[in-house]
Design a protein around this motif. Structure first.
Motif, PDB file in Angstrom:
ATOM      1  N   THR A 251       0.820  -1.218   0.000  1.00 15.70           N
ATOM      2  CA  THR A 251       0.000   0.000   0.000  1.00 15.70           C
ATOM      3  C   THR A 251       0.845   1.255   0.000  1.00 15.70           C
ATOM      4  OG1 THR A 251      -0.115  -0.101   2.410  1.00 15.70           O
ATOM      5  CG2 THR A 251      -1.902  -1.163   1.177  1.00 15.70           C
ATOM      6  N   THR A 252       2.112   1.136   0.383  1.00 13.32           N
ATOM      7  CA  THR A 252       3.004   2.312   0.397  1.00 13.32           C
ATOM      8  C   THR A 252       3.722   2.525  -0.937  1.00 13.32           C
ATOM      9  OG1 THR A 252       4.852   0.988   1.234  1.00 13.32           O
ATOM     10  CG2 THR A 252       3.393   2.040   2.865  1.00 13.32           C
ATOM     11  N   ALA A 253       3.468   1.630  -1.890  1.00 17.02           N
ATOM     12  CA  ALA A 253       4.111   1.731  -3.217  1.00 17.02           C
ATOM     13  C   ALA A 253       5.623   1.799  -3.088  1.00 17.02           C
ATOM     14  CB  ALA A 253       3.564   2.934  -3.989  1.00 17.02           C
ATOM     15  N   GLN A 254       6.150   0.867  -2.292  1.00 20.66           N
ATOM     16  CA  GLN A 254       7.608   0.835  -2.129  1.00 20.66           C
ATOM     17  C   GLN A 254       8.258   0.329  -3.414  1.00 20.66           C
ATOM     18  OE1 GLN A 254       9.052  -1.575   1.068  1.00 20.66           O
ATOM     19  NE2 GLN A 254      11.217  -1.230   0.556  1.00 20.66           N
ATOM     20  N   GLY A 255       9.260   1.040  -3.851  1.00 21.13           N
ATOM     21  CA  GLY A 255       9.944   0.646  -5.076  1.00 21.13           C
ATOM     22  C   GLY A 255      10.959  -0.449  -4.844  1.00 21.13           C
ATOM     23  N   HIS A 256      11.118  -1.305  -5.835  1.00 20.32           N
ATOM     24  CA  HIS A 256      12.135  -2.354  -5.771  1.00 20.32           C
ATOM     25  C   HIS A 256      12.579  -2.661  -7.204  1.00 20.32           C
ATOM     26  CE1 HIS A 256       9.545  -5.628  -7.351  1.00 20.32           C
ATOM     27  NE2 HIS A 256       8.578  -4.902  -6.811  1.00 20.32           N
ATOM     28  N   GLY A 257      13.743  -3.285  -7.334  1.00 22.67           N
ATOM     29  CA  GLY A 257      14.236  -3.608  -8.661  1.00 22.67           C
ATOM     30  C   GLY A 257      15.272  -4.709  -8.627  1.00 22.67           C
ATOM     31  N   ARG A 258      15.558  -5.238  -9.804  1.00 21.30           N
ATOM     32  CA  ARG A 258      16.601  -6.253  -9.971  1.00 21.30           C
ATOM     33  C   ARG A 258      17.366  -5.917 -11.242  1.00 21.30           C
ATOM     34  NH1 ARG A 258      16.239 -10.971  -7.116  1.00 21.30           N
ATOM     35  NH2 ARG A 258      17.022 -12.326  -8.772  1.00 21.30           N
ATOM     36  N   TYR A 259      18.649  -6.233 -11.257  1.00 17.22           N
ATOM     37  CA  TYR A 259      19.450  -6.034 -12.458  1.00 17.22           C
ATOM     38  C   TYR A 259      20.424  -7.186 -12.613  1.00 17.22           C
ATOM     39  CZ  TYR A 259      22.762  -4.054  -9.030  1.00 17.22           C
ATOM     40  OH  TYR A 259      23.582  -3.855  -7.947  1.00 17.22           O
ATOM     41  N   LEU A 260      20.776  -7.428 -13.874  1.00 17.43           N
ATOM     42  CA  LEU A 260      21.684  -8.517 -14.246  1.00 17.43           C
ATOM     43  C   LEU A 260      22.845  -7.932 -15.009  1.00 17.43           C
ATOM     44  CD1 LEU A 260      20.894 -11.960 -15.809  1.00 17.43           C
ATOM     45  CD2 LEU A 260      22.296 -10.350 -17.094  1.00 17.43           C
ATOM     46  N   VAL A 261      24.051  -8.394 -14.697  1.00 22.74           N
ATOM     47  CA  VAL A 261      25.257  -7.997 -15.424  1.00 22.74           C
ATOM     48  C   VAL A 261      26.002  -9.267 -15.804  1.00 22.74           C
ATOM     49  CG1 VAL A 261      27.408  -6.701 -15.360  1.00 22.74           C
ATOM     50  CG2 VAL A 261      25.407  -5.853 -14.115  1.00 22.74           C
ATOM     51  N   GLN A 262      26.370  -9.377 -17.079  1.00 22.55           N
ATOM     52  CA  GLN A 262      27.057 -10.593 -17.529  1.00 22.55           C
ATOM     53  C   GLN A 262      28.094 -10.256 -18.594  1.00 22.55           C
ATOM     54  OE1 GLN A 262      24.551 -13.584 -19.355  1.00 22.55           O
ATOM     55  NE2 GLN A 262      25.998 -15.221 -18.899  1.00 22.55           N
ATOM     56  N   ALA A 263      29.295 -10.757 -18.400  1.00 22.19           N
ATOM     57  CA  ALA A 263      30.355 -10.638 -19.406  1.00 22.19           C
ATOM     58  C   ALA A 263      30.342 -11.892 -20.267  1.00 22.19           C
ATOM     59  CB  ALA A 263      31.714 -10.483 -18.719  1.00 22.19           C
ATOM     60  N   PRO A 264      30.791 -11.794 -21.532  1.00 22.56           N
ATOM     61  CA  PRO A 264      30.795 -12.967 -22.415  1.00 22.56           C
ATOM     62  C   PRO A 264      31.555 -14.136 -21.795  1.00 22.56           C
ATOM     63  CG  PRO A 264      31.278 -10.978 -23.654  1.00 22.56           C
ATOM     64  CD  PRO A 264      31.297 -10.592 -22.208  1.00 22.56           C
ATOM     65  N   GLY A 265      30.922 -15.310 -21.765  1.00 23.40           N
ATOM     66  CA  GLY A 265      31.556 -16.503 -21.246  1.00 23.40           C
ATOM     67  C   GLY A 265      31.605 -16.579 -19.740  1.00 23.40           C
ATOM     68  N   ARG A 266      30.999 -15.620 -19.038  1.00 23.23           N
ATOM     69  CA  ARG A 266      30.991 -15.620 -17.582  1.00 23.23           C
ATOM     70  C   ARG A 266      29.583 -15.863 -17.054  1.00 23.23           C
ATOM     71  NH1 ARG A 266      35.354 -13.012 -15.212  1.00 23.23           N
ATOM     72  NH2 ARG A 266      37.198 -13.259 -16.540  1.00 23.23           N
ATOM     73  N   LYS A 267      29.507 -16.259 -15.796  1.00 26.03           N
ATOM     74  CA  LYS A 267      28.220 -16.455 -15.147  1.00 26.03           C
ATOM     75  C   LYS A 267      27.582 -15.105 -14.858  1.00 26.03           C
ATOM     76  CE  LYS A 267      26.077 -18.672 -11.131  1.00 26.03           C
ATOM     77  NZ  LYS A 267      26.302 -19.458  -9.896  1.00 26.03           N
ATOM     78  N   ALA A 268      26.261 -15.027 -15.069  1.00 22.48           N
ATOM     79  CA  ALA A 268      25.547 -13.772 -14.852  1.00 22.48           C
ATOM     80  C   ALA A 268      25.473 -13.449 -13.365  1.00 22.48           C
ATOM     81  CB  ALA A 268      24.149 -13.852 -15.441  1.00 22.48           C
ATOM     82  N   ILE A 269      25.588 -12.155 -13.028  1.00 20.02           N
ATOM     83  CA  ILE A 269      25.428 -11.668 -11.661  1.00 20.02           C
ATOM     84  C   ILE A 269      24.074 -10.965 -11.578  1.00 20.02           C
ATOM     85  CG2 ILE A 269      26.334 -10.097  -9.917  1.00 20.02           C
ATOM     86  CD1 ILE A 269      29.094 -10.507 -11.148  1.00 20.02           C
ATOM     87  N   VAL A 270      23.206 -11.414 -10.689  1.00 14.47           N
ATOM     88  CA  VAL A 270      21.882 -10.822 -10.510  1.00 14.47           C
ATOM     89  C   VAL A 270      21.802 -10.248  -9.104  1.00 14.47           C
ATOM     90  CG1 VAL A 270      19.402 -11.214 -10.524  1.00 14.47           C
ATOM     91  CG2 VAL A 270      20.877 -12.472 -12.127  1.00 14.47           C
ATOM     92  N   LYS A 271      21.390  -9.003  -8.985  1.00 15.62           N
ATOM     93  CA  LYS A 271      21.296  -8.339  -7.687  1.00 15.62           C
ATOM     94  C   LYS A 271      19.947  -7.651  -7.557  1.00 15.62           C
ATOM     95  CE  LYS A 271      26.161  -7.599  -6.613  1.00 15.62           C
ATOM     96  NZ  LYS A 271      26.075  -8.352  -5.338  1.00 15.62           N
TER      97      LYS A 271
END
Length: 368
Positions: A251-271
């Motif tokens: 009800t407070t409209a709290q904001g939240h988000g997620r992002y992914l960063v990945q280099a070629p041939g590397r495992k993706a980092i999600v935060k």
């Protein structure tokens, strides 16, 4: 300036096949008057132009009616043409038009008569075979200038010359023996070279890439990087794939988000990231991207690198954010505009970046 009504030229029309005529519109007296020949083809319903080919290229524009264009090459290309169709025919490309509709076809034909034109110069040469007519199987032969008089529509056994008044210019010296003539080449194919004039406006959309910077002063030739230097510089850039998503909850409209960063041939980092209350979904989307860019900047600094060594390939499922960053949509709401400017300021520190939309399902797959 010279203005004529086409009806005044009807007397110069001649047969050019089965129920087909050719009317030379320009030049009307001699080849020396211009650098281009313009003719009007008229084909009755069920009729057809005789299959033929020229040493010059052609541009055909269908004024009215509909029909079938047949290429005389080995591929035997057959394509439908109708009102507003534009056709390009390469030099020595055999072709035939048949009216398949119930109304007459009228086609405007433009043919260059430049210095290299065999028709304009009357260049001699051997006859050559272009192939066979795709509909009848009859052999199609290209008549060279030494075999028949020059004309806008080259004569065939059933087709008289286009204009008896057009005379060829004096021929230039022949190439030395054994030297190949410039126009001696195999007939081209008309496949893929036709499109309707109404479709010319349907050009591919510009790549969804960062807005172009304002024009700068062009450096001198000595200052401009050479192609091999540019290629080496491009190959030294690190490419990172970035995806982000944001929203609100409660009800407070709290904001939240997620992002992914990945280099070629590397495992993706999600935060994940949590924001304040009273957010809108679009504000949360921008905040998620800003957090992701700041994270990339901190990791680069920790490893002794700079954003100028990195190019970003970014994805989002929010069309408004994508268009806002590309500058194709104006952002008016102050809080949202502030976040847009923050994101663009961070993106400007990187060597290059591009952003594209992807589906919410793709966001869920990447970000969980």
């Amino acid at each position: 300036m010279e203005i004529r009504d086409v009806s005044s030229l009807s007397g110069s029309a001649h047969d050019a096949g089965d129920g087909a005529t050719v009317t030379p519109l320009y030049p009307s007296t001699s080849l020396g008057q211009g650098l281009v020949a313009v003719d009007l083809w008229e084909i009755a319903p069920g009729g057809s132009m005789a299959s033929h080919a020229h040493a010059e290229e052609h541009v055909l524009f269908v004024l009215s009616g509909q029909g079938r264009l047949t290429g005389g090459g080995s591929d035997g290309v057959v394509a439908a043409v109708r009102e507003n169709t534009v056709v390009y025919l390469a030099p020595h490309e055999a072709h035939q038009v048949k009216n398949t509709g119930s109304t007459p076809m009228r086609i405007l034909v433009s043919t260059p008569l430049l210095v290299r034109s065999e028709r304009a110069q009357g260049l001699p040469g051997a006859r050559r075979t272009a192939g066979q007519d795709a509909t009848s199987g009859a052999e199609v032969t290209i008549a060279r200038a030494d075999a028949r008089p020059p004309a806008t529509e080259p004569p065939t056994p059933d087709v008289p010359k286009t204009s008896p008044t057009r005379q060829p210019a004096p021929p230039e010296p022949r190439p030395e023996a054994g030297e190949p003539e410039e126009n001696e080449r195999a007939p081209a194919n008309i496949a893929g070279l036709m499109r309707r004039a109404s479709e010319l406006k349907d050009q591919p959309k510009s790549e969804r890439r960062k807005p172009a910077p304002p024009p700068e002063e062009v450096p001198s030739v000595e200052e401009q990087p050479q192609p091999e230097e540019e290629a080496e510089e491009q190959s030294n850039l690190m490419e990172l794939f970035v995806a982000f998503d944001g929203g609100i909850r409660g009800t407070t409209a709290q904001g939240h988000g997620r992002y992914l960063v990945q280099a070629p041939g590397r495992k993706a980092i999600v935060k994940s990231a949590e924001f304040d209350a009273n957010y809108t979904p679009s504000q949360a989307q921008y905040e998620a991207l800003i957090e992701g860019l700041r994270y990339i900047g901190s990791r680069l600094e920790a490893t002794g690198r700079t954003p100028q060594q990195v190019q970003l390939d970014i994805r989002s499922d929010n069309e408004g954010v994508v268009n806002g960053l590309l500058g194709t949509m104006k952002v008016k709401e102050p809080a949202l505009k502030k976040r847009q400017e923050q994101a663009l300021s961070l993106l400007a520190t990187f060597a290059d970046w591009r952003i594209e939309w992807h589906s919410p399902e793709e966001s869920a797959r990447l970000l969980g």
